[in-house]
Write a protein that holds these residues in place. Structure first.
Motif, PDB file in Angstrom:
ATOM      1  N   ARG A   1       0.833  -1.211   0.000  1.00  0.00           N
ATOM      2  CA  ARG A   1       0.000   0.000   0.000  1.00  0.00           C
ATOM      3  C   ARG A   1       0.870   1.266   0.000  1.00  0.00           C
ATOM      4  O   ARG A   1       0.526   2.262  -0.644  1.00  0.00           O
ATOM      5  CB  ARG A   1      -0.925  -0.032   1.212  1.00  0.00           C
ATOM      6  CG  ARG A   1      -1.967   1.013   1.200  1.00  0.00           C
ATOM      7  CD  ARG A   1      -3.215   0.503   0.484  1.00  0.00           C
ATOM      8  NE  ARG A   1      -4.262   1.487   0.642  1.00  0.00           N
ATOM      9  CZ  ARG A   1      -4.890   2.063  -0.367  1.00  0.00           C
ATOM     10  NH1 ARG A   1      -4.617   1.700  -1.593  1.00  0.00           N
ATOM     11  NH2 ARG A   1      -5.810   2.959  -0.161  1.00  0.00           N
TER      12      ARG A   1
ATOM     13  N   GLU B   1       1.782   1.848  -3.559  1.00  0.00           N
ATOM     14  CA  GLU B   1       0.592   2.189  -4.344  1.00  0.00           C
ATOM     15  C   GLU B   1       0.191   3.643  -4.110  1.00  0.00           C
ATOM     16  O   GLU B   1      -0.080   4.386  -5.061  1.00  0.00           O
ATOM     17  CB  GLU B   1      -0.580   1.275  -3.970  1.00  0.00           C
ATOM     18  CG  GLU B   1      -0.451  -0.138  -4.470  1.00  0.00           C
ATOM     19  CD  GLU B   1      -1.540  -1.055  -3.916  1.00  0.00           C
ATOM     20  OE1 GLU B   1      -2.376  -0.606  -3.084  1.00  0.00           O
ATOM     21  OE2 GLU B   1      -1.558  -2.234  -4.306  1.00  0.00           O
ATOM     22  N   LEU B   2       0.124   4.043  -2.846  1.00  0.00           N
ATOM     23  CA  LEU B   2      -0.306   5.404  -2.523  1.00  0.00           C
ATOM     24  C   LEU B   2       0.732   6.442  -2.947  1.00  0.00           C
ATOM     25  O   LEU B   2       0.375   7.516  -3.434  1.00  0.00           O
ATOM     26  CB  LEU B   2      -0.610   5.518  -1.030  1.00  0.00           C
ATOM     27  CG  LEU B   2      -1.830   4.719  -0.572  1.00  0.00           C
ATOM     28  CD1 LEU B   2      -1.908   4.691   0.953  1.00  0.00           C
ATOM     29  CD2 LEU B   2      -3.114   5.273  -1.174  1.00  0.00           C
TER      30      LEU B   2
ATOM     31  N   ASN C   1       2.790   6.178  -5.469  1.00  0.00           N
ATOM     32  CA  ASN C   1       2.741   6.288  -6.925  1.00  0.00           C
ATOM     33  C   ASN C   1       1.469   6.959  -7.420  1.00  0.00           C
ATOM     34  O   ASN C   1       1.434   7.480  -8.529  1.00  0.00           O
ATOM     35  CB  ASN C   1       2.934   4.909  -7.559  1.00  0.00           C
ATOM     36  CG  ASN C   1       4.351   4.416  -7.363  1.00  0.00           C
ATOM     37  OD1 ASN C   1       5.288   5.201  -7.288  1.00  0.00           O
ATOM     38  ND2 ASN C   1       4.506   3.119  -7.248  1.00  0.00           N
ATOM     39  N   ARG C   2       0.456   6.977  -6.587  1.00  0.00           N
ATOM     40  CA  ARG C   2      -0.782   7.685  -6.906  1.00  0.00           C
ATOM     41  C   ARG C   2      -0.700   9.158  -6.484  1.00  0.00           C
ATOM     42  O   ARG C   2      -1.538   9.967  -6.867  1.00  0.00           O
ATOM     43  CB  ARG C   2      -1.936   7.017  -6.147  1.00  0.00           C
ATOM     44  CG  ARG C   2      -3.194   6.982  -6.950  1.00  0.00           C
ATOM     45  CD  ARG C   2      -4.373   6.418  -6.225  1.00  0.00           C
ATOM     46  NE  ARG C   2      -4.161   5.067  -5.747  1.00  0.00           N
ATOM     47  CZ  ARG C   2      -4.849   4.508  -4.773  1.00  0.00           C
ATOM     48  NH1 ARG C   2      -5.798   5.184  -4.150  1.00  0.00           N
ATOM     49  NH2 ARG C   2      -4.621   3.272  -4.399  1.00  0.00           N
ATOM     50  N   GLY C   3       0.290   9.461  -5.638  1.00  0.00           N
ATOM     51  CA  GLY C   3       0.410  10.827  -5.113  1.00  0.00           C
ATOM     52  C   GLY C   3      -0.597  11.135  -4.036  1.00  0.00           C
ATOM     53  O   GLY C   3      -0.856  12.301  -3.745  1.00  0.00           O
ATOM     54  N   ASP C   4      -1.134  10.117  -3.388  1.00  0.00           N
ATOM     55  CA  ASP C   4      -2.110  10.301  -2.315  1.00  0.00           C
ATOM     56  C   ASP C   4      -1.357  10.365  -0.987  1.00  0.00           C
ATOM     57  O   ASP C   4      -1.325   9.418  -0.207  1.00  0.00           O
ATOM     58  CB  ASP C   4      -3.118   9.140  -2.320  1.00  0.00           C
ATOM     59  CG  ASP C   4      -4.288   9.393  -1.383  1.00  0.00           C
ATOM     60  OD1 ASP C   4      -4.203  10.304  -0.526  1.00  0.00           O
ATOM     61  OD2 ASP C   4      -5.292   8.664  -1.507  1.00  0.00           O
TER      62      ASP C   4
ATOM     63  N   TRP D   1      -1.199   8.011   2.360  1.00  0.00           N
ATOM     64  CA  TRP D   1       0.133   7.427   2.552  1.00  0.00           C
ATOM     65  C   TRP D   1       0.602   7.680   3.986  1.00  0.00           C
ATOM     66  O   TRP D   1       1.087   6.782   4.658  1.00  0.00           O
ATOM     67  CB  TRP D   1       1.074   8.037   1.523  1.00  0.00           C
ATOM     68  CG  TRP D   1       2.500   7.620   1.573  1.00  0.00           C
ATOM     69  CD1 TRP D   1       3.072   6.556   0.931  1.00  0.00           C
ATOM     70  CD2 TRP D   1       3.565   8.287   2.259  1.00  0.00           C
ATOM     71  NE1 TRP D   1       4.425   6.526   1.191  1.00  0.00           N
ATOM     72  CE2 TRP D   1       4.751   7.570   2.001  1.00  0.00           C
ATOM     73  CE3 TRP D   1       3.632   9.423   3.074  1.00  0.00           C
ATOM     74  CZ2 TRP D   1       5.981   7.947   2.532  1.00  0.00           C
ATOM     75  CZ3 TRP D   1       4.859   9.796   3.588  1.00  0.00           C
ATOM     76  CH2 TRP D   1       6.013   9.065   3.325  1.00  0.00           C
TER      77      TRP D   1
ATOM     78  N   SER E   1       6.457  14.671 -11.796  1.00  0.00           N
ATOM     79  CA  SER E   1       5.970  13.290 -11.765  1.00  0.00           C
ATOM     80  C   SER E   1       6.891  12.493 -10.851  1.00  0.00           C
ATOM     81  O   SER E   1       8.065  12.854 -10.673  1.00  0.00           O
ATOM     82  CB  SER E   1       5.923  12.661 -13.163  1.00  0.00           C
ATOM     83  OG  SER E   1       7.223  12.487 -13.680  1.00  0.00           O
TER      84      SER E   1
ATOM     85  N   GLN F   1       7.440   8.231  -9.497  1.00  0.00           N
ATOM     86  CA  GLN F   1       7.079   6.816  -9.385  1.00  0.00           C
ATOM     87  C   GLN F   1       8.198   6.098  -8.643  1.00  0.00           C
ATOM     88  O   GLN F   1       9.384   6.307  -8.948  1.00  0.00           O
ATOM     89  CB  GLN F   1       6.895   6.170 -10.767  1.00  0.00           C
ATOM     90  CG  GLN F   1       5.688   6.671 -11.513  1.00  0.00           C
ATOM     91  CD  GLN F   1       4.397   6.201 -10.883  1.00  0.00           C
ATOM     92  OE1 GLN F   1       4.092   5.026 -10.893  1.00  0.00           O
ATOM     93  NE2 GLN F   1       3.644   7.133 -10.317  1.00  0.00           N
TER      94      GLN F   1
END
Length: 124
Positions: free
Chosen positions: A9, A12-13, A15-18, A22, A59, A61
């Motif tokens: 997680r 995932e978070l 890489n989503r920028g959340d 996070w 960006s 990642q």
């Protein structure tokens, strides 16, 4: 969540920028030794720090390549591909170490070459 879920997680978070969700993966009294930001204590201190993260990167990642888990500890070898707002690319291999207790990250440290990140801080 078990440690594998937490670590998965985390990426995932990120890489989503959340960054708010996070940050919620960390314990309130978390401790982080971050290669660029230094020693960070407390989830809310970390949350405030991450509010500025989008201003650093156009960006970002961070892709896990290898995950090793033993008990409450995990080590992740990953690769960051990012772009500074100046347009300068950032490519760096990273190792993150996690300690997870009761489904929350209590300690985290990361290790990487700092040279690839110079363009990010030159443009901020």
């Amino acid at each position: 969540m078990d440690i594998k879920d937490v670590v998965t997680r985390y990426y995932e978070l990120a890489n989503r920028g959340d960054w708010d969700a996070w940050t919620d993966l960390f314990a309130a009294d978390q401790v982080m030794d971050e290669q660029l930001a230094g020693h960070v204590e407390g989830r809310e201190t970390l949350r405030e720090m991450m509010r500025g993260f989008p201003a650093l990167y156009a960006s970002f990642q961070n892709v896990p390549r290898h995950i090793v888990i033993e008990d409450d500890n995990a080590a992740v070898v990953s690769h960051i591909s990012a772009v500074a707002h100046s347009g300068a690319p950032v490519e760096a291999d990273v190792v993150n170490y996690f300690q997870v207790v009761d489904g929350l990250i209590v300690y985290m440290a990361n290790y990487h070459d700092t040279v690839p990140f110079r363009p990010v801080f030159a443009s901020s």
